[in-house]
Write a protein that holds these residues in place. Sequence first.
Motif, PDB file in Angstrom:
ATOM      1  N   ARG B   9       0.813  -1.223   0.000  1.00  0.00           N
ATOM      2  CA  ARG B   9       0.000   0.000   0.000  1.00  0.00           C
ATOM      3  C   ARG B   9       0.848   1.276   0.000  1.00  0.00           C
ATOM      4  O   ARG B   9       0.663   2.157   0.815  1.00  0.00           O
ATOM      5  CB  ARG B   9      -0.939   0.021   1.220  1.00  0.00           C
ATOM      6  N   ILE B  10       1.790   1.353  -0.910  1.00  0.00           N
ATOM      7  CA  ILE B  10       2.682   2.516  -0.963  1.00  0.00           C
ATOM      8  C   ILE B  10       1.962   3.698  -1.627  1.00  0.00           C
ATOM      9  O   ILE B  10       1.388   3.576  -2.704  1.00  0.00           O
ATOM     10  CB  ILE B  10       3.958   2.198  -1.765  1.00  0.00           C
ATOM     11  N   ALA B  19       1.472  10.204  -7.593  1.00  0.00           N
ATOM     12  CA  ALA B  19       2.374   9.321  -8.337  1.00  0.00           C
ATOM     13  C   ALA B  19       2.137   7.844  -8.043  1.00  0.00           C
ATOM     14  O   ALA B  19       2.231   7.007  -8.930  1.00  0.00           O
ATOM     15  CB  ALA B  19       3.820   9.692  -8.031  1.00  0.00           C
ATOM     16  N   LEU B  20       1.871   7.513  -6.799  1.00  0.00           N
ATOM     17  CA  LEU B  20       1.625   6.117  -6.440  1.00  0.00           C
ATOM     18  C   LEU B  20       0.362   6.037  -5.598  1.00  0.00           C
ATOM     19  O   LEU B  20       0.224   6.735  -4.606  1.00  0.00           O
ATOM     20  CB  LEU B  20       2.812   5.554  -5.642  1.00  0.00           C
ATOM     21  N   LYS B  21      -0.551   5.159  -6.032  1.00  0.00           N
ATOM     22  CA  LYS B  21      -1.830   5.053  -5.348  1.00  0.00           C
ATOM     23  C   LYS B  21      -1.958   3.663  -4.733  1.00  0.00           C
ATOM     24  O   LYS B  21      -2.435   2.739  -5.368  1.00  0.00           O
ATOM     25  CB  LYS B  21      -2.973   5.298  -6.327  1.00  0.00           C
ATOM     26  N   GLY B  22      -1.476   3.489  -3.513  1.00  0.00           N
ATOM     27  CA  GLY B  22      -1.628   2.227  -2.797  1.00  0.00           C
ATOM     28  C   GLY B  22      -1.039   1.040  -3.543  1.00  0.00           C
ATOM     29  O   GLY B  22      -1.692   0.018  -3.725  1.00  0.00           O
ATOM     30  N   LEU B  46       8.371   4.085  -7.624  1.00  0.00           N
ATOM     31  CA  LEU B  46       8.270   2.971  -6.679  1.00  0.00           C
ATOM     32  C   LEU B  46       9.659   2.446  -6.331  1.00  0.00           C
ATOM     33  O   LEU B  46       9.970   2.195  -5.162  1.00  0.00           O
ATOM     34  CB  LEU B  46       7.417   1.857  -7.302  1.00  0.00           C
ATOM     35  N   MET B  47      10.517   2.317  -7.329  1.00  0.00           N
ATOM     36  CA  MET B  47      11.839   1.765  -7.078  1.00  0.00           C
ATOM     37  C   MET B  47      12.740   2.761  -6.361  1.00  0.00           C
ATOM     38  O   MET B  47      13.624   2.385  -5.616  1.00  0.00           O
ATOM     39  CB  MET B  47      12.473   1.314  -8.395  1.00  0.00           C
ATOM     40  N   MET B 214       2.127  -1.775 -13.875  1.00  0.00           N
ATOM     41  CA  MET B 214       1.562  -0.592 -13.230  1.00  0.00           C
ATOM     42  C   MET B 214       0.985   0.326 -14.295  1.00  0.00           C
ATOM     43  O   MET B 214       1.427   0.334 -15.437  1.00  0.00           O
ATOM     44  CB  MET B 214       2.645   0.170 -12.457  1.00  0.00           C
ATOM     45  N   ARG B 215      -0.013   1.103 -13.886  1.00  0.00           N
ATOM     46  CA  ARG B 215      -0.596   2.061 -14.815  1.00  0.00           C
ATOM     47  C   ARG B 215      -1.081   3.275 -14.041  1.00  0.00           C
ATOM     48  O   ARG B 215      -1.822   3.123 -13.069  1.00  0.00           O
ATOM     49  CB  ARG B 215      -1.765   1.420 -15.560  1.00  0.00           C
ATOM     50  N   ASP B 216      -0.640   4.454 -14.448  1.00  0.00           N
ATOM     51  CA  ASP B 216      -1.095   5.701 -13.821  1.00  0.00           C
ATOM     52  C   ASP B 216      -0.973   5.652 -12.304  1.00  0.00           C
ATOM     53  O   ASP B 216      -1.881   6.055 -11.586  1.00  0.00           O
ATOM     54  CB  ASP B 216      -2.541   5.996 -14.202  1.00  0.00           C
ATOM     55  N   GLY B 217       0.144   5.146 -11.814  1.00  0.00           N
ATOM     56  CA  GLY B 217       0.387   5.143 -10.381  1.00  0.00           C
ATOM     57  C   GLY B 217      -0.340   4.059  -9.633  1.00  0.00           C
ATOM     58  O   GLY B 217      -0.326   4.021  -8.407  1.00  0.00           O
ATOM     59  N   GLU B 218      -1.000   3.147 -10.364  1.00  0.00           N
ATOM     60  CA  GLU B 218      -1.733   2.082  -9.674  1.00  0.00           C
ATOM     61  C   GLU B 218      -1.159   0.717 -10.017  1.00  0.00           C
ATOM     62  O   GLU B 218      -0.613   0.514 -11.097  1.00  0.00           O
ATOM     63  CB  GLU B 218      -3.210   2.129 -10.077  1.00  0.00           C
ATOM     64  N   TYR B 219      -1.336  -0.200  -9.072  1.00  0.00           N
ATOM     65  CA  TYR B 219      -0.946  -1.576  -9.303  1.00  0.00           C
ATOM     66  C   TYR B 219      -2.017  -2.243 -10.153  1.00  0.00           C
ATOM     67  O   TYR B 219      -3.195  -2.194  -9.812  1.00  0.00           O
ATOM     68  CB  TYR B 219      -0.815  -2.284  -7.951  1.00  0.00           C
ATOM     69  N   VAL B 220      -1.640  -2.858 -11.272  1.00  0.00           N
ATOM     70  CA  VAL B 220      -2.630  -3.500 -12.138  1.00  0.00           C
ATOM     71  C   VAL B 220      -2.671  -5.003 -11.891  1.00  0.00           C
ATOM     72  O   VAL B 220      -3.740  -5.580 -11.722  1.00  0.00           O
ATOM     73  CB  VAL B 220      -2.331  -3.233 -13.629  1.00  0.00           C
ATOM     74  N   GLY B 221      -1.504  -5.632 -11.821  1.00  0.00           N
ATOM     75  CA  GLY B 221      -1.509  -7.066 -11.584  1.00  0.00           C
ATOM     76  C   GLY B 221      -0.135  -7.669 -11.754  1.00  0.00           C
ATOM     77  O   GLY B 221       0.786  -7.022 -12.251  1.00  0.00           O
ATOM     78  N   THR B 222      -0.006  -8.947 -11.300  1.00  0.00           N
ATOM     79  CA  THR B 222       1.250  -9.661 -11.437  1.00  0.00           C
ATOM     80  C   THR B 222       0.968 -10.985 -12.139  1.00  0.00           C
ATOM     81  O   THR B 222       0.021 -11.671 -11.777  1.00  0.00           O
ATOM     82  CB  THR B 222       1.875  -9.922 -10.057  1.00  0.00           C
ATOM     83  N   VAL B 223       1.768 -11.307 -13.141  1.00  0.00           N
ATOM     84  CA  VAL B 223       1.540 -12.545 -13.891  1.00  0.00           C
ATOM     85  C   VAL B 223       2.863 -13.294 -14.063  1.00  0.00           C
ATOM     86  O   VAL B 223       3.940 -12.715 -13.935  1.00  0.00           O
ATOM     87  CB  VAL B 223       0.940 -12.260 -15.284  1.00  0.00           C
TER      88      VAL B 223
END
Lengths: 344, 510
Positions: B9-10, B19-22, B46-47, B214-223
Amino acid sequence: MNTSPQNSKASAPPASVPAPVPAPARLAGGAQQKLLAFASLIVLLVGFSLASPNFFQVSNIMAILQATSVNGVLAVAATAVILTGGIDLSIGTLMTFCAVIAGVALTWAGLPLPLGVLAAIGAGALAGLASGTFVARMKIPPFIATLGMMLVLKGLSLIITGARPIYFNDTPGYTDISQGSLIGMVLPGLPVPNGVLVLFLVAGGMAFVLSRTVLGRYTYALGSNEEAVRLSGVNTNAWKMAVYALAGAICGIAGILISSRLNSAQPALGLGYELDAIAAVVIGGTSLSGGRGTVLGTLIGALIMSVLTNGLRILSVAPEWQTVVTGAIIILAVYADQLRRQRG
Amino acid sequence: MRDLVCMERIEKRFPGVHALKGVGFDLRAGEVHALMGENGAGKSTLMKILSGVYQPDSGRILVEGREVVLPSPKAAQDRGIGIIHQELALMKDLTVAQNIFIGREPRLSFGRIDEARQNREAAELFASLNIDIDPRRPVEGLSIARQQMVEIAKALSARSKVLIMDEPTAALTDSEIAELFTMIGKLKSEGVGIVYISHKMDEIRRISDRVTVMRDGEYVGTVEAADTPIARIIEMMVGRKLGDETVDVPDLRDAETALEVVGLTRGREIRDVGFSLKKGEILGFAGLMGAGRTEVARAIFGADPREGGEIFVHGRKVDVRSPADAVKAGIGYLSEDRKHFGLALGMDVSDNIALASLSSYANRVGQLDEGAMRRTARDFIARLGIRTPSDRQEVRLLSGGNQQKVVIAKWLLRDCDILIFDEPTRGIDIGAKSEIYRLLADLAAEGKAIIVISSELPEILRVSHRIAVMCEGRLTGVLPGGAGTTQEQIMQLATDRSGLGQATRQEEPA
């Protein structure tokens, strides 16, 4: 709750957090620093007045103002250059060079007074234009270009005069340029020396240029982001050269003032004046990286320096200590600015 | 496998940008975890938080299961987290060994540095990595690839268990990339966890185990990288099915030609590029990073010199040697890097809009008509929908989309007929993007001639009436816009190295 992406399949994004906080309304940066400088000036005035009954006298206030005039005019010149993100180390020796040119024109060539004044200002503008050319067209870093100019001009002053002062004894009224009082002739109770009047006129003129004209707006814009200005289709080199030339012309005015006060052009003088001027600019809240600052701030900065010198002298503090205090003030002023910026 | 790093939840805000939304992210020992997203998605931010450069506004970071605070790059390094920045951060006048041990120099008595030991240990490190670099030579003069090796050695010498690589192959040749990947394989086998930021799909497939988007500061998914088709990853990145919205291509057969470029050349960057642009047309410029699109735009605009080529505006040849010349000819350029090349950030909205037109607000002595400037600014604020508290707001406090609109207003006010937009939606929120697209279409409808440079293919397809594709400094083809053109066609031209040395092809608009 664990929202980290542990699973190997695509998971929903974690819930995002509520609406952005609006940027807090606050005073424009420069205004805050100016306020701080102004408050310091008031504190100094009140402090010295309480400490010594001799401080807050009309004659002493006039002495302080008179002592501010040369440094103040130079600081106004330095302000314009520093706002572009540059620096001009040659303003002190340029002032002397212009005084020498006035001496050559008036005493040696016997020209009438207005022509001598014009010659000094013109020489200043030309020297400034040279510095501007080195910086803008030849891309020499301002510090180096004007360091070179500083030495060149110092040398030229000594060569022209043969290292001897040129006196203005043949030019009647030359000392009145700074010592006389036009205001005092109209209002006998207010004997403001002409030098101070010149300072306020120069400062007012520069304040007008910086805040109301194209040149001024580009001065700030150059200091803020020179490449963006160039890519807006603006001939940045020409404008930058104009700023250095204007600063040079103002150094010419300072040259007239100081030679009028000494009734002579002293070719060995000048070195060190640039640092006092830059100090006044910095104390007044102008950013050395450019783009931020005002003439009013610089004026306050110059006044703080001369009030300190005068007040400490009245309190019989040794001159060596006055220098120490001035240095400490510069560091404090810039530190206060840093603190404010980090919070912002 | 245990988690080496776990970020939860950064949150991070900069003035004007969320810039980063959770965002969450995790990294296992011995894996290469690719972090993907369009420009401005928040990967680098994020990094930078993980490596102690930025502080998160909220959220937790766990390293090997223990919650940590990373107030500085040093603190991150002490926890075994090393980062290799996109912009290499070596001191070029120091030797390789001095760079590797900077801040951790082995000491002798009286604070003397043990140079011999430093050189020996650096040499051992290089030997273990199978790299042949002399630790005693200065960094200056090493190729970018070699400098990167030094950076990696530096991170490893600090006993890094986590290595973050931000677009490490951007400046490398194919053989250098192979060398880098061999090294990454070796590090993996030693249990180092690697975060790999890249735009290059083929690389991701080659070396990564998992992919987080990631997209627009949001986490989209991990595959899992192995069993996810590239199309799926692209879809996650762009967040919309490709071709959701299509462009209406106007009939421009009778339109007058606004800009014609013939034989534009500069070294290896621009090779004989020629094209024409009609009034009311939007010409998209597609291509991979470094294909030369920005170079072409800057050369046309006079921001950089050109070695050959002619530019015609409305049929008249113009001699553009500086941006001032270009603006006089009616050409405006909106840089991909607004903050550095487009805006005076510390100045207000009104001043920035007037920046290219100041003299038209001045009287004979150069005095500005402030009232007129502010009225104009307020007109543009209303017309373009710039969200700002007032025309006196400093532009650095506006969001990316609104900053972009300020730059657009600047050129509209200057009344340029030809506008070159370089990555117009970079770093702009998704909602503001469609506004910019609408604005581009409106401007074209008003008769402006527009060039749009974009690295995002969906964006190119979304706005362009015609699509010019570049590869390695050449224009490899011009495709018609509209629903008939596919991303594959563009990609083919963008990787078309066959025509090196050949004349550039030019197709007429459909």
